[in-house]
Design an enzyme around this catalytic site. Structure first.
Site, PDB file in Angstrom:
ATOM      1  CG  HIS A 184     -10.972  66.737-111.136  1.00 22.19           C
ATOM      2  ND1 HIS A 184      -9.804  66.807-110.410  1.00 22.19           N
ATOM      3  CD2 HIS A 184     -11.866  67.514-110.479  1.00 22.19           C
ATOM      4  CE1 HIS A 184      -9.988  67.591-109.346  1.00 22.19           C
ATOM      5  NE2 HIS A 184     -11.233  68.022-109.361  1.00 22.19           N
ATOM      6  CG  LEU A 210      -6.848  70.734-110.076  1.00 25.90           C
ATOM      7  CD1 LEU A 210      -7.735  70.393-111.252  1.00 25.90           C
ATOM      8  CD2 LEU A 210      -7.618  70.561-108.777  1.00 25.90           C
ATOM      9  CD  GLU A 270     -14.405  75.166-111.430  1.00 28.88           C
ATOM     10  OE1 GLU A 270     -14.174  74.047-111.934  1.00 28.88           O
ATOM     11  OE2 GLU A 270     -15.517  75.506-111.041  1.00 28.88           O
ATOM     12  CD  GLN A 291     -16.177  67.457-112.678  1.00 30.43           C
ATOM     13  OE1 GLN A 291     -15.657  67.461-111.558  1.00 30.43           O
ATOM     14  NE2 GLN A 291     -17.302  68.077-112.930  1.00 30.43           N
ATOM     15  CG  PHE A 339     -15.541  76.920-107.542  1.00 27.23           C
ATOM     16  CD1 PHE A 339     -14.491  77.645-107.011  1.00 27.23           C
ATOM     17  CD2 PHE A 339     -15.354  75.555-107.767  1.00 27.23           C
ATOM     18  CE1 PHE A 339     -13.274  77.027-106.724  1.00 27.23           C
ATOM     19  CE2 PHE A 339     -14.149  74.937-107.482  1.00 27.23           C
ATOM     20  CZ  PHE A 339     -13.109  75.660-106.960  1.00 27.23           C
ATOM     21  NE  ARG A 365     -14.473  71.592-111.830  1.00 28.25           N
ATOM     22  CZ  ARG A 365     -14.102  71.158-110.630  1.00 28.25           C
ATOM     23  NH1 ARG A 365     -14.169  69.871-110.351  1.00 28.25           N
ATOM     24  NH2 ARG A 365     -13.671  72.008-109.732  1.00 28.25           N
ATOM     25  CG  HIS A 371     -10.489  70.378-113.308  1.00 23.88           C
ATOM     26  ND1 HIS A 371      -9.916  71.518-113.821  1.00 23.88           N
ATOM     27  CD2 HIS A 371     -10.968  70.712-112.084  1.00 23.88           C
ATOM     28  CE1 HIS A 371     -10.041  72.498-112.929  1.00 23.88           C
ATOM     29  NE2 HIS A 371     -10.683  72.040-111.881  1.00 23.88           N
ATOM     30  NE  ARG A 397     -16.913  67.090-108.247  1.00 22.16           N
ATOM     31  CZ  ARG A 397     -15.894  67.819-107.758  1.00 22.16           C
ATOM     32  NH1 ARG A 397     -16.050  68.536-106.665  1.00 22.16           N
ATOM     33  NH2 ARG A 397     -14.719  67.813-108.343  1.00 22.16           N
ATOM     34  CG  LEU A 398     -22.387  72.696-110.288  1.00 23.46           C
ATOM     35  CD1 LEU A 398     -23.180  73.879-109.771  1.00 23.46           C
ATOM     36  CD2 LEU A 398     -21.942  72.944-111.726  1.00 23.46           C
ATOM     37  CG  ASP A 410      -9.090  50.113-103.766  1.00 24.65           C
ATOM     38  OD1 ASP A 410      -8.852  50.473-104.933  1.00 24.65           O
ATOM     39  OD2 ASP A 410      -8.193  49.953-102.926  1.00 24.65           O
TER      40      ASP A 410
HETATM   41  C1  LIG Z   1      -6.395  67.395-106.979  1.00 25.42           C
HETATM   42  C2  LIG Z   1      -7.828  67.436-106.530  1.00 25.42           C
HETATM   43  C3  LIG Z   1      -8.390  68.630-106.117  1.00 25.42           C
HETATM   44  C4  LIG Z   1      -9.719  68.681-105.717  1.00 25.42           C
HETATM   45  N1  LIG Z   1     -10.254  69.864-105.316  1.00 25.42           N
HETATM   46  C5  LIG Z   1     -11.531  69.913-104.862  1.00 25.42           C
HETATM   47  C6  LIG Z   1     -12.082  71.122-104.368  1.00 25.42           C
HETATM   48  O1  LIG Z   1     -11.432  72.160-104.313  1.00 25.42           O
HETATM   49  N2  LIG Z   1     -13.366  71.101-103.938  1.00 25.42           N
HETATM   50  C7  LIG Z   1     -14.136  69.976-103.958  1.00 25.42           C
HETATM   51  O2  LIG Z   1     -15.288  70.019-103.538  1.00 25.42           O
HETATM   52  N3  LIG Z   1     -13.616  68.810-104.413  1.00 25.42           N
HETATM   53  C8  LIG Z   1     -12.342  68.756-104.847  1.00 25.42           C
HETATM   54  N4  LIG Z   1     -11.832  67.563-105.296  1.00 25.42           N
HETATM   55  C9  LIG Z   1     -12.631  66.348-105.143  1.00 25.42           C
HETATM   56  C10 LIG Z   1     -12.605  65.930-103.669  1.00 25.42           C
HETATM   57  O3  LIG Z   1     -11.390  66.276-103.102  1.00 25.42           O
HETATM   58  C11 LIG Z   1     -12.816  64.443-103.490  1.00 25.42           C
HETATM   59  O4  LIG Z   1     -13.941  64.005-104.209  1.00 25.42           O
HETATM   60  C12 LIG Z   1     -13.026  64.102-102.015  1.00 25.42           C
HETATM   61  O5  LIG Z   1     -11.982  64.641-101.236  1.00 25.42           O
HETATM   62  C13 LIG Z   1     -13.122  62.610-101.803  1.00 25.42           C
HETATM   63  O6  LIG Z   1     -13.108  62.345-100.430  1.00 25.42           O
HETATM   64  P1  LIG Z   1     -13.428  60.885 -99.907  1.00 25.42           P
HETATM   65  O7  LIG Z   1     -13.412  60.944 -98.421  1.00 25.42           O
HETATM   66  O8  LIG Z   1     -14.627  60.376-100.576  1.00 25.42           O
HETATM   67  O9  LIG Z   1     -12.210  59.990-100.436  1.00 25.42           O
HETATM   68  P2  LIG Z   1     -10.615  60.151-100.312  1.00 25.42           P
HETATM   69  O10 LIG Z   1     -10.194  61.410 -99.692  1.00 25.42           O
HETATM   70  O11 LIG Z   1     -10.081  59.804-101.639  1.00 25.42           O
HETATM   71  O12 LIG Z   1     -10.245  58.996 -99.282  1.00 25.42           O
HETATM   72  C14 LIG Z   1     -10.357  57.620 -99.600  1.00 25.42           C
HETATM   73  C15 LIG Z   1      -9.923  56.801 -98.406  1.00 25.42           C
HETATM   74  O13 LIG Z   1     -10.197  55.444 -98.646  1.00 25.42           O
HETATM   75  C16 LIG Z   1      -9.091  54.644 -98.263  1.00 25.42           C
HETATM   76  N5  LIG Z   1      -9.116  53.423 -99.083  1.00 25.42           N
HETATM   77  C17 LIG Z   1      -9.317  53.317-100.412  1.00 25.42           C
HETATM   78  N6  LIG Z   1      -9.257  52.024-100.790  1.00 25.42           N
HETATM   79  C18 LIG Z   1      -9.016  51.306 -99.674  1.00 25.42           C
HETATM   80  C19 LIG Z   1      -8.842  49.906 -99.398  1.00 25.42           C
HETATM   81  N7  LIG Z   1      -8.888  48.977-100.358  1.00 25.42           N
HETATM   82  N8  LIG Z   1      -8.615  49.534 -98.119  1.00 25.42           N
HETATM   83  C20 LIG Z   1      -8.522  50.459 -97.135  1.00 25.42           C
HETATM   84  N9  LIG Z   1      -8.678  51.772 -97.336  1.00 25.42           N
HETATM   85  C21 LIG Z   1      -8.928  52.176 -98.590  1.00 25.42           C
HETATM   86  C22 LIG Z   1      -7.894  55.536 -98.522  1.00 25.42           C
HETATM   87  O14 LIG Z   1      -6.801  55.125 -97.752  1.00 25.42           O
HETATM   88  C23 LIG Z   1      -8.435  56.895 -98.090  1.00 25.42           C
HETATM   89  O15 LIG Z   1      -8.290  57.063 -96.705  1.00 25.42           O
HETATM   90  C24 LIG Z   1     -10.501  67.500-105.714  1.00 25.42           C
HETATM   91  C25 LIG Z   1      -9.938  66.309-106.112  1.00 25.42           C
HETATM   92  C26 LIG Z   1      -8.625  66.272-106.546  1.00 25.42           C
HETATM   93  C27 LIG Z   1      -8.073  64.962-107.029  1.00 25.42           C
END
Ligand SMILES: Cc1cc2nc3c(=O)[nH]c(=O)nc-3n(C[C@H](O)[C@H](O)[C@H](O)COP(=O)(O)OP(=O)(O)OC[C@H]3O[C@@H](n4cnc5c(N)ncnc54)[C@H](O)[C@@H]3O)c2cc1C
Length: 569
Positions: free
Chosen positions: A345, A243, A246, A231, A117, A277, A233, A380-381, A212
């Site tokens: 991203h 996306l 990577e 970031q 990666f 990135r 991508h 971020r990596l 939020d």
């Molecule tokens: C397309 C894509 C591919 C990616 N691929 C990778 C990868 O391969 N490897 C890697 O390390 N990272 C990757 N990332 C980054 C990584 O996926 C995210 O940073 C990570 O999953 C975020 O997780 P989280 O639990 O912080 O938030 P999220 O998974 O975004 O969850 C947020 C939660 O908060 C809730 N929420 C938000 N606002 C409110 C509100 N007002 N009231 C109630 N609930 C709320 C939502 O309902 C949800 O449940 C990727 C990101 C994207 C977009």
């Protein structure tokens, strides 16, 4: 309606939120946990993560090397104590996820597979084909179902954090099914609401990623940290922003300009397609300025070429890439190169927390992309984020459970009043006013355009000032935004209005933090200050909310064992 008080309440059901909920549930017998999510947890953005999750699991690798890669990737702004804790705990978290049923891809000898990666010195990114987030979230969700201590509030939308006597006492939330606003009482609240890429027009982020939790914390008095670091991508599909993981470069894919050259030899000769990135995204801009890119309906692009990998590798390691390109651009990557361009991203910044996820306000915690625990610094990596959600989700869950064991329960009368006030605020601001001319969509698209123009891959003082000014005017217009839908049940227009309010706060924090940082570091590239300036800016920015817009302050980065050096690949 009075609800039972939770010891720990999670806002967010993605990887960070569910990991924190499980940690809290395991902390002690009789603990009472709530998980609020605006979408069903399996629809959180984590589900769309593709490429993989990083941890040191192979004999050729070691923790110091993972730490060094992360710190160098961050352009030396990561807090090094945080990085050390992260690399150490990521390994155990990944093994535990295996025990909870995550179906990692495997090598023929049975070991979990790893791939290369960007910015990582060795192969250390574990994966489940190119649907890693999908499988990780399933493993976490099914594990969370085992715990009777966890109550879920699916499709509840948090509208504010409730603070009594300087301490967290719960959240106010809108039940999307009924339209009612309720106070959900809790001794400790953990914000795990993910990122806010939707403040930009062109992003890989799901529509729900509107920042939020960052805005909720900001309004409650907690600063947002390092918000200028956004970031890009390097490989998104033009038009949709979908996306192209990577992993496609990790498996050996090439980036080619319109002259058919692997142009990265000019910019990151040591790493080529596996450079970090930020550098790859800037390389695209240089190629564009030199006229060596393709022109298409959705702007300029270059080619991501996977043809030489062959059908077998693409089907086994990158099936989702093939599925997405076939469905969204009508291209089969086995036979044709894929058009790609940089796309917003991820947010390195977020709610300011300490190494355990604690915010400066007692009883408030944060983890995952919404938080800035200072693991990612200025860049971020790839594949560190999913592991970050596990490590710091678990830390925040444990600490919040310990805090709740000592904390006083919230006062029901106070909470009832707070819920009533919140109901009034929302009705007065959004649902009662008639004949207002400002439209959600206009303000949102003007905000997104301003962010792309002023706070994109390259930034200057003049453009940033303009963006800050546009945002100030948009915030004033937002105060008179009009809604057509005044109903209670699933009022998606009201949700869009509330999300826009959050995004405007987040956008302002990004633009003002970027304006004040007069240097180039990681993803923050100032054309008018091209060098990194460690003397003045080896510091995290903190954006505090004031009536006149964000106030920017600084906090020194923590350096332990890794000395500063020029960031070259
Ligand atoms: C397309 C894509 C591919 C990616 N691929 C990778 C990868 O391969 N490897 C890697 O390390 N990272 C990757 N990332 C980054 C990584 O996926 C995210 O940073 C990570 O999953 C975020 O997780 P989280 O639990 O912080 O938030 P999220 O998974 O975004 O969850 C947020 C939660 O908060 C809730 N929420 C938000 N606002 C409110 C509100 N007002 N009231 C109630 N609930 C709320 C939502 O309902 C949800 O449940 C990727 C990101 C994207 C977009």
């Amino acid at each position: 309606m009075d609800m039972p008080a939770h010891d720990v309440l999670l806002v967010g059901g993605g990887a960070a939120g569910l990991r924190a909920a499980i940690a809290a549930a395991q902390a002690r017998e009789g603990i009472n946990i709530g998980v609020v999510s605006k979408v069903y947890p399996m629809r959180s953005h984590t589900v769309s993560a593709e490429g993989g999750t990083a941890a040191v699991l192979r004999e050729y690798d070691n923790l110091d090397l993972h730490a060094y890669d992360t710190i160098k990737g961050s352009d030396f702004l990561a807090d090094q104590d945080v990085v050390e804790a992260f690399v150490k705990e990521a390994r155990d978290e990944i093994i535990q996820l295996e025990h909870w049923g995550c179906p990692w891809s495997r090598d023929p000898d049975g070991r979990v597979s790893v791939r290369a990666f960007g910015g990582m010195s060795v192969k250390r990114t574990l994966f489940a084909a190119d649907k890693t987030g999908f499988h990780m979230l399933h493993a976490l969700f099914q594990t969370s179902l085992k715990y009777d201590a966890i109550t879920r509030y699916d499709e509840w939308f948090v509208t504010s954090l409730l603070i009594d006597d300087g301490k967290a006492c719960g959240v106010a939330a809108l039940n999307l099914r009924s339209g009612g606003i309720h106070a959900i009482p809790a001794k400790a609240v953990i914000i795990c609401t993910g990122g806010g890429g939707r403040i930009f027009p062109f992003t890989t982020n799901a529509a729900i990623k509107t920042g939020d939790g960052m805005a909720l914390a900001y309004r409650a008095g907690c600063p947002m940290k390092d918000m200028e670091f956004v970031q890009y991508h390097p490989t998104g599909l033009p038009g949709t922003g979908i996306l192209m993981t990577e992993a496609s470069r990790g498996e050996g894919g090439h980036l080619l300009n319109s002259e058919g050259e692997r142009y990265l030899s000019e910019y990151v000769p040591g790493k080529m397609e596996l450079g970090p990135r930020d550098i790859l995204s800037r390389a695209f801009v240089h190629e564009m300025r030199a006229g060596r890119v393709f022109e298409g309906t959705y702007g300029n692009y270059v080619h991501l070429d996977l043809r030489h990998l062959g059908e077998k590798v693409i089907n086994e390691k990158l099936p989702f890439v093939r599925e997405l390109t076939r469905n969204y651009v009508g291209i089969d990557p086995v036979h044709e190169p894929i058009p790609v361009r940089p796309v917003v991203h991820y947010m390195m910044g977020g709610v300011h927390t300490d190494i355990n996820g604690a915010m400066p306000i007692p009883g408030l915690f944060a983890a995952g992309e919404a938080a800035c625990v200072s693991l990612n610094g200025a860049n971020r990596l790839g594949s560190n984020s999913l592991s970050e959600c596990l490590v710091f989700g678990a830390r925040a869950g444990n600490l919040a459970a310990a805090y709740a064991a000592e904390a006083e329960p919230p006062r029901p009368g106070t909470l009832r009043n707070m819920a009533r006030d919140e109901q009034n605020r929302i009705e007065t601001k959004y649902l009662r006013p008639q004949n207002r001319s400002e439209r959600i969509d206009d303000i949102r698209s003007e905000m997104q355009t301003a962010m792309e123009q002023g706070a994109g891959i390259y930034r200057t003082q003049g453009e940033l000032k303009e963006t800050c000014e546009t945002l100030r005017k948009l915030k004033a217009r937002y105060d008179t935004v009009g809604l057509d839908d005044r109903s209670g049940v699933f009022n998606t227009e009201l949700i869009a209005a509330l999300e826009l309010g959050y995004m405007l706060d987040v956008a302002e924090a990004v633009a003002h933090s970027a304006l004040h940082r007069e240097e180039s570091r990681g993803s923050h590239a100032r054309s008018d200050f091209e060098m990194r300036n460690d003397e003045h800016y080896l510091q995290h920015s903190l954006a505090y909310r004031t009536e006149d817009g964000p106030r920017i302050d600084y906090l020194p980065a923590t350096i332990t064992r890794w000395q500063l050096e020029e960031r070259k690949y």
